[in-house]
Design an enzyme around this catalytic site. Structure first.
Site, PDB file in Angstrom:
ATOM      1  N   ARG A 104      -6.394  22.524 101.453  1.00 50.97           N
ATOM      2  CA  ARG A 104      -7.416  23.250 102.232  1.00 50.97           C
ATOM      3  C   ARG A 104      -8.544  22.256 102.453  1.00 50.97           C
ATOM      4  NH1 ARG A 104      -9.902  29.224 101.428  1.00 50.97           N
ATOM      5  NH2 ARG A 104      -7.943  29.582 102.547  1.00 50.97           N
ATOM      6  N   HIS A 131      -4.971  28.120 110.353  1.00 52.90           N
ATOM      7  CA  HIS A 131      -4.702  28.803 109.079  1.00 52.90           C
ATOM      8  C   HIS A 131      -3.305  29.432 109.170  1.00 52.90           C
ATOM      9  CE1 HIS A 131      -5.384  30.404 105.229  1.00 52.90           C
ATOM     10  NE2 HIS A 131      -6.314  31.305 105.465  1.00 52.90           N
ATOM     11  N   GLN A 134      -1.826  32.193 106.638  1.00 54.03           N
ATOM     12  CA  GLN A 134      -2.376  33.541 106.782  1.00 54.03           C
ATOM     13  C   GLN A 134      -1.723  34.261 107.963  1.00 54.03           C
ATOM     14  OE1 GLN A 134      -4.975  35.175 104.801  1.00 54.03           O
ATOM     15  NE2 GLN A 134      -3.951  36.847 105.885  1.00 54.03           N
ATOM     16  N   ASP A 219     -12.263  38.366 112.131  1.00 51.75           N
ATOM     17  CA  ASP A 219     -12.505  37.461 111.002  1.00 51.75           C
ATOM     18  C   ASP A 219     -14.022  37.309 110.881  1.00 51.75           C
ATOM     19  OD1 ASP A 219     -12.240  35.547 109.008  1.00 51.75           O
ATOM     20  OD2 ASP A 219     -11.400  33.996 110.302  1.00 51.75           O
ATOM     21  N   ARG A 287       0.569  37.213 101.334  1.00 50.52           N
ATOM     22  CA  ARG A 287       0.374  35.764 101.201  1.00 50.52           C
ATOM     23  C   ARG A 287       1.289  35.241 100.097  1.00 50.52           C
ATOM     24  NH1 ARG A 287      -4.429  33.348 102.748  1.00 50.52           N
ATOM     25  NH2 ARG A 287      -3.352  31.427 102.204  1.00 50.52           N
TER      26      ARG A 287
HETATM   27  N1  NVA Z   1     -12.107  31.677 109.341  1.00 45.06           N
HETATM   28  C1  NVA Z   1     -12.378  31.780 107.930  1.00 45.06           C
HETATM   29  C2  NVA Z   1     -11.158  32.182 107.175  1.00 45.06           C
HETATM   30  C3  NVA Z   1     -11.338  32.342 105.702  1.00 45.06           C
HETATM   31  C4  NVA Z   1     -10.071  32.649 104.989  1.00 45.06           C
HETATM   32  C5  NVA Z   1     -12.931  30.448 107.418  1.00 45.06           C
HETATM   33  O1  NVA Z   1     -12.421  29.405 107.842  1.00 45.06           O
HETATM   34  O2  NVA Z   1     -13.864  30.468 106.624  1.00 45.06           O
HETATM   35  N1   CP Z   2      -7.659  34.639 103.573  1.00 47.90           N
HETATM   36  C1   CP Z   2      -7.856  33.561 102.788  1.00 47.90           C
HETATM   37  O1   CP Z   2      -7.343  32.471 103.031  1.00 47.90           O
HETATM   38  O2   CP Z   2      -8.620  33.827 101.681  1.00 47.90           O
HETATM   39  P1   CP Z   2      -9.240  32.767 100.664  1.00 47.90           P
HETATM   40  O3   CP Z   2     -10.315  32.020 101.383  1.00 47.90           O
HETATM   41  O4   CP Z   2      -9.777  33.624  99.538  1.00 47.90           O
HETATM   42  O5   CP Z   2      -8.157  31.846 100.199  1.00 47.90           O
END
Ligand code: NVA
Ligand code: CP
Length: 303
Positions: A104, A131, A134, A219, A287
């Site tokens: 990540r 992502h 997800q 989101d 997930r």
């Molecule tokens: N779009 C959000 C998703 C979090 C899981 C982010 O990147 O923070």
């Molecule tokens: N949806 C998601 O990826 O959640 P986290 O940021 O908690 O991993």
């Protein structure tokens, strides 16, 4: 030998997703029945987090353990990555000590460079641009509740962010349509969408984007890494909340999804996320099951 990675949704063909989804069903069934399944015995997953996480860490770590393997957590703060070790060097070293890596991070270029220097498969656990894990979990969740997603309409209400770009790639692979409504100034970056993608329509009005949708999704308005824009975004996104009025424009049996974490009263009204059309907890649980099938496929191939 070319190594198979999952760096963005378009890295897999429809046939590969169909295989993985079939495996998700089987692996989830085993989990629900307390049936041990350890195909990744003695294998190790390294997880690298440069941003916060609850679901992604937990689902990968628990999933790897349930498959009989081990998972190791690294973050920027405690590793040499935070002290400027080149990502290429980190990839060389890490990939000699494990069987698969999940990252990540911020820019997609970072994970691309990492993967180029890795001896083992690399999974995108979220970048600024994508992502894919997800969205795969969300598609599996849709299929569980409503059957095939092909030919359906997904309404995306909110920021043009990593989730949206993965949804747009998924629409091409699975053959569904995305109605996209983003506030002015937060529109899609065309460089992140393939020029041949005809699977989306832009709407200035978020309520119109929900019309006859089978799935409405949103989101957070401010993704990780963009916190400095928070105040400006709160103003610009005024009117983009997914509330009961918008859900009424969708199909009567439309589902509501949110990748979480959510802000009730900002991007989604409590009555929607906590209401009967919401499947957010199933998305979160899936997930785990989806990523177990993904780990199995990337480490062992088609079993
Ligand atoms: N779009 C959000 C998703 C979090 C899981 C982010 O990147 O923070
Ligand atoms: N949806 C998601 O990826 O959640 P986290 O940021 O908690 O991993």
């Amino acid at each position: 030998m070319t190594i198979k990675h999952f760096l963005q949704f378009s890295d897999f063909s429809l046939a590969e997703f169909e295989h993985v989804i079939e495996r998700v069903r089987i692996i989830k069934h085993k989990f629900k029945n307390y049936e041990p399944y350890h195909p990744l015995m003695d294998r190790t997953l390294v997880m690298v987090f440069e941003k916060s996480s609850t679901r992604t860490r937990l689902s990968f770590e628990a999933g790897m353990q349930q498959l009989g393997g081990a998972a190791i957590y690294l973050n920027t703060r405690d590793s040499q990555l935070g002290r400027g070790e080149p990502v290429e060097d980190a990839a060389q070293v890490m990939s000699r000590m494990c069987d698969i890596i999940m990252i990540r991070t911020f820019g997609q270029d970072i994970i691309d460079r990492f993967a180029k220097n890795s001896r083992v498969p690399v999974i995108n656990g979220l970048t600024n641009e994508h992502h894919p894990c997800q969205v795969l979990a969300d598609i599996f969740t849709y299929i569980e509740h409503r059957g095939s997603i092909g030919g359906k309409t997904v309404a995306w209400i909110g920021d043009a962010n990593n989730m949206l770009y993965s949804w747009l790639q998924a629409a091409e692979v699975f053959g569904f349509h995305v109605n996209v409504s983003t506030p002015k100034g937060y529109d899609i970056d065309r460089n992140l969408v393939s020029a041949s993608n005809t699977r989306y329509t832009l709407f200035g009005n978020p309520s119109d984007a929900c019309e006859d949708a089978h799935l409405v999704t949103t989101d957070v308005w401010t993704s990780m890494g963009f916190e400095a824009e928070n105040a400006a975004r709160l103003q610009a996104f005024d009117g983009w909340i997914v509330d009961a009025a918008k859900m009424r424009r969708a199909k009567p049996d439309a589902l509501f999804m949110h990748c979480l974490p959510a802000h009730r009263g900002e991007e989604v009204a409590a009555e929607v996320i906590d209401g009967p059309q919401s499947v957010v907890w199933d998305e979160a649980e899936n997930r785990l099951h989806v990523q177990k099938a993904l780990l199995e496929y990337l480490v062992l191939g088609k079993v």
